[in-house]
Design an enzyme around this catalytic site. Structure first.
Site, PDB file in Angstrom:
ATOM      1  N   LYS A 171     -10.543  -3.727  -3.166  1.00 34.80           N
ATOM      2  CA  LYS A 171     -11.352  -2.516  -3.311  1.00 34.80           C
ATOM      3  C   LYS A 171     -10.490  -1.359  -3.784  1.00 34.80           C
ATOM      4  O   LYS A 171     -10.874  -0.598  -4.655  1.00 34.80           O
ATOM      5  CB  LYS A 171     -11.992  -2.146  -1.970  1.00 34.80           C
ATOM      6  CG  LYS A 171     -13.051  -3.128  -1.518  1.00 34.80           C
ATOM      7  CD  LYS A 171     -13.769  -2.586  -0.289  1.00 34.80           C
ATOM      8  CE  LYS A 171     -13.769  -3.626   0.816  1.00 34.80           C
ATOM      9  NZ  LYS A 171     -12.658  -3.528   1.743  1.00 34.80           N
ATOM     10  N   LYS A 175      -4.293  -9.449  -6.641  1.00 31.98           N
ATOM     11  CA  LYS A 175      -5.434  -9.803  -5.794  1.00 31.98           C
ATOM     12  C   LYS A 175      -6.584  -8.835  -6.068  1.00 31.98           C
ATOM     13  O   LYS A 175      -6.358  -7.637  -6.227  1.00 31.98           O
ATOM     14  CB  LYS A 175      -5.008  -9.674  -4.322  1.00 31.98           C
ATOM     15  CG  LYS A 175      -6.125  -9.914  -3.321  1.00 31.98           C
ATOM     16  CD  LYS A 175      -5.662  -9.592  -1.899  1.00 31.98           C
ATOM     17  CE  LYS A 175      -5.998  -8.177  -1.469  1.00 31.98           C
ATOM     18  NZ  LYS A 175      -7.405  -7.950  -1.103  1.00 31.98           N
ATOM     19  N   LYS A 214       0.833  -1.207   0.000  1.00 29.70           N
ATOM     20  CA  LYS A 214       0.000   0.000   0.000  1.00 29.70           C
ATOM     21  C   LYS A 214       0.864   1.251   0.000  1.00 29.70           C
ATOM     22  O   LYS A 214       0.522   2.245  -0.641  1.00 29.70           O
ATOM     23  CB  LYS A 214      -0.983  -0.027   1.180  1.00 29.70           C
ATOM     24  CG  LYS A 214      -2.095  -1.054   0.943  1.00 29.70           C
ATOM     25  CD  LYS A 214      -3.363  -0.792   1.706  1.00 29.70           C
ATOM     26  CE  LYS A 214      -4.479  -1.709   1.160  1.00 29.70           C
ATOM     27  NZ  LYS A 214      -5.532  -1.998   2.086  1.00 29.70           N
TER      28      LYS A 214
HETATM   29  P1  ATP Z   1      -8.600  -2.696   0.443  1.00 29.83           P
HETATM   30  O1  ATP Z   1      -8.104  -2.733  -0.982  1.00 29.83           O
HETATM   31  O2  ATP Z   1      -9.146  -1.374   0.856  1.00 29.83           O
HETATM   32  O3  ATP Z   1      -7.589  -3.256   1.424  1.00 29.83           O
HETATM   33  P2  ATP Z   1      -9.889  -5.247   0.284  1.00 29.83           P
HETATM   34  O4  ATP Z   1     -10.620  -5.532  -0.970  1.00 29.83           O
HETATM   35  O5  ATP Z   1      -8.536  -5.852   0.435  1.00 29.83           O
HETATM   36  O6  ATP Z   1      -9.866  -3.673   0.488  1.00 29.83           O
HETATM   37  P3  ATP Z   1     -10.515  -5.643   3.068  1.00 29.83           P
HETATM   38  O7  ATP Z   1     -11.598  -4.859   3.713  1.00 29.83           O
HETATM   39  O8  ATP Z   1      -9.108  -5.177   3.278  1.00 29.83           O
HETATM   40  O9  ATP Z   1     -10.820  -5.728   1.497  1.00 29.83           O
HETATM   41  O10 ATP Z   1     -10.611  -7.166   3.492  1.00 29.83           O
HETATM   42  C1  ATP Z   1     -11.791  -7.776   4.011  1.00 29.83           C
HETATM   43  C2  ATP Z   1     -11.611  -9.279   4.013  1.00 29.83           C
HETATM   44  O11 ATP Z   1     -11.659  -9.798   2.669  1.00 29.83           O
HETATM   45  C3  ATP Z   1     -10.243  -9.741   4.568  1.00 29.83           C
HETATM   46  O12 ATP Z   1     -10.439 -10.913   5.338  1.00 29.83           O
HETATM   47  C4  ATP Z   1      -9.442 -10.044   3.339  1.00 29.83           C
HETATM   48  O13 ATP Z   1      -8.422 -11.008   3.582  1.00 29.83           O
HETATM   49  C5  ATP Z   1     -10.514 -10.595   2.408  1.00 29.83           C
HETATM   50  N1  ATP Z   1     -10.145 -10.406   1.013  1.00 29.83           N
HETATM   51  C6  ATP Z   1      -9.938  -9.219   0.399  1.00 29.83           C
HETATM   52  N2  ATP Z   1      -9.640  -9.405  -0.896  1.00 29.83           N
HETATM   53  C7  ATP Z   1      -9.643 -10.750  -1.114  1.00 29.83           C
HETATM   54  C8  ATP Z   1      -9.407 -11.587  -2.274  1.00 29.83           C
HETATM   55  N3  ATP Z   1      -9.114 -11.054  -3.453  1.00 29.83           N
HETATM   56  N4  ATP Z   1      -9.494 -12.926  -2.126  1.00 29.83           N
HETATM   57  C9  ATP Z   1      -9.811 -13.485  -0.925  1.00 29.83           C
HETATM   58  N5  ATP Z   1     -10.048 -12.762   0.199  1.00 29.83           N
HETATM   59  C10 ATP Z   1      -9.970 -11.409   0.109  1.00 29.83           C
HETATM   60 MG    MG Z   2      -7.352  -5.287   2.134  1.00 26.69          MG
END
Ligand code: ATP
Ligand code: MG
Length: 325
Positions: A194, A191, A111
């Site tokens: 968001k 991955k 990040k």
């Molecule tokens: P950001 O990009 O803001 O970090 P994010 O999409 O990674 O958002 P988070 O809110 O950080 O989402 O994560 C929420 C949950 O979803 C966590 O348990 C994280 O491990 C899981 N998660 C996020 N992205 C994935 C993915 N691509 N595959 C599997 N699990 C995921």
């Molecule tokens: Mg995340």
């Protein structure tokens, strides 16, 4: 009942990676664990955001989680900033956390590289706040995606460090992965996240979902329509495994490996399966968003239930530290 904690940032809309990697597990496990599910807005402010969107994002996230099956009677569903003990415990854990450990965190490095103009200390300290989130409820189990395993391991070190210095109080929690711990984004590269804008958002209208899926990367070795493909090396097949029935899975596997079907056919079938599986979620989401006061009331009740546990833990923590009473 064992305690479970997990969180999700209101940093955007709920996407398939969140759902397959974490949320679907929360829904299953709430039957057998005393679950705390937290919308972690204090984490989300370490990334840039527009303040006028924050309340809507939290509301949408709460509605999304309930529409996916989080039952606020079973799970304590709440917003992090409504329970100030999270940041209070974070400060205490700052006196346990080691700079060297934090500087090795992959998510921080990723990040920080992506937001070089704003490498704030909150981003660096993120795993410490996350440790506080988990340990405030003395959770033993933390169902997360693979990207969070390092943070849960860090939390174990925090618990161990605290217990060694001030006396045993916290359990060492275990991360729990789903069968899809790391869903790739539409590009099939990074991955799905968001903050990366490579997501398929669960609530996206049908037409747009079909369009997004039609652009999703497939087995990179399958260049031409007549090339046979490898479903086990295809992000679209990963989604089929979650959403399609046995019959359709067989049709995709056979058709792909024999070049009997093309990627376009495969994606069209995926869209059908997905929209079918998500139809209840979509209906419930609409209903919940039509009554935002109801969602707000549920979050307020959740914060009260969480606070009761959080206050108790903080009393024990202050006592262990020998602070002024
Ligand atoms: P950001 O990009 O803001 O970090 P994010 O999409 O990674 O958002 P988070 O809110 O950080 O989402 O994560 C929420 C949950 O979803 C966590 O348990 C994280 O491990 C899981 N998660 C996020 N992205 C994935 C993915 N691509 N595959 C599997 N699990 C995921
Ligand atoms: Mg995340």
């Amino acid at each position: 009942m064992k305690r479970l904690f997990s969180g999700i940032q209101p940093s955007g809309e709920l996407h398939l990676g969140n759902y397959l990697g974490a949320v679907s597990n929360w829904v299953k496990l709430q039957e057998s664990y005393h679950s705390f599910i937290c919308i972690v807005d204090y984490h989300a402010i370490t990334q840039s955001y527009d303040r006028k969107d924050m309340r809507t994002r939290v509301l949408h996230m709460a509605a999304d989680l309930m529409a996916c099956g989080i039952d606020p009677e079973r799970s304590v569903l709440f917003v992090q900033s409504r329970v100030p003990e999270h940041t209070e415990l974070c400060w205490i854990f700052n006196a346990v956390a080691q700079y060297g450990d934090l500087s090795r965190m992959t998510q921080f490095k990723d990040k920080a590289a992506r937001q070089a103009e704003n490498i704030n200390v909150g981003l660096f300290d993120y795993p410490v706040l996350q440790s506080a989130d988990i340990l405030l409820y003395k959770a033993q189990v933390v169902p997360v995606g693979e990207d969070q395993v390092q943070h849960v391991e860090f939390t174990r070190r925090i618990a161990r460090g605290f217990n060694r210095r001030w006396g045993k109080l916290f359990p060492e929690p275990d991360a729990l992965l789903s069968s899809t711990p790391r869903l790739l984004g539409l590009d099939g590269q990074a991955k799905m996240s968001k903050s990366m804008g490579n997501t398929i958002v669960l609530a996206t209208p049908e037409k747009q979902i079909r369009k997004q899926l039609s652009r999703a990367a497939t087995d990179p070795a399958r260049v031409k329509r007549e090339d046979p493909g490898d479903p086990d090396n295809c992000n679209v097949f990963t989604l089929h495994k979650f959403f399609s029935n046995e019959e359709r899975l067989g049709w995709v596997r056979d058709g792909c490996t024999s070049a009997g079907i093309g990627c376009v056919d495969c994606k069209r079938a995926l869209a059908d399966s997905m929209l079918d599986q998500l139809s209840d979620y979509r209906r419930r989401r609409e209903e919940l968003l039509a009554e935002p006061e109801k969602v707000e009331r549920i979050l307020a009740e959740g914060a009260e239930r969480a606070s009761a546990v959080a206050r108790q833990t903080m009393e024990q923590v202050r006592d262990k530290l020998g602070l002024w009473r």
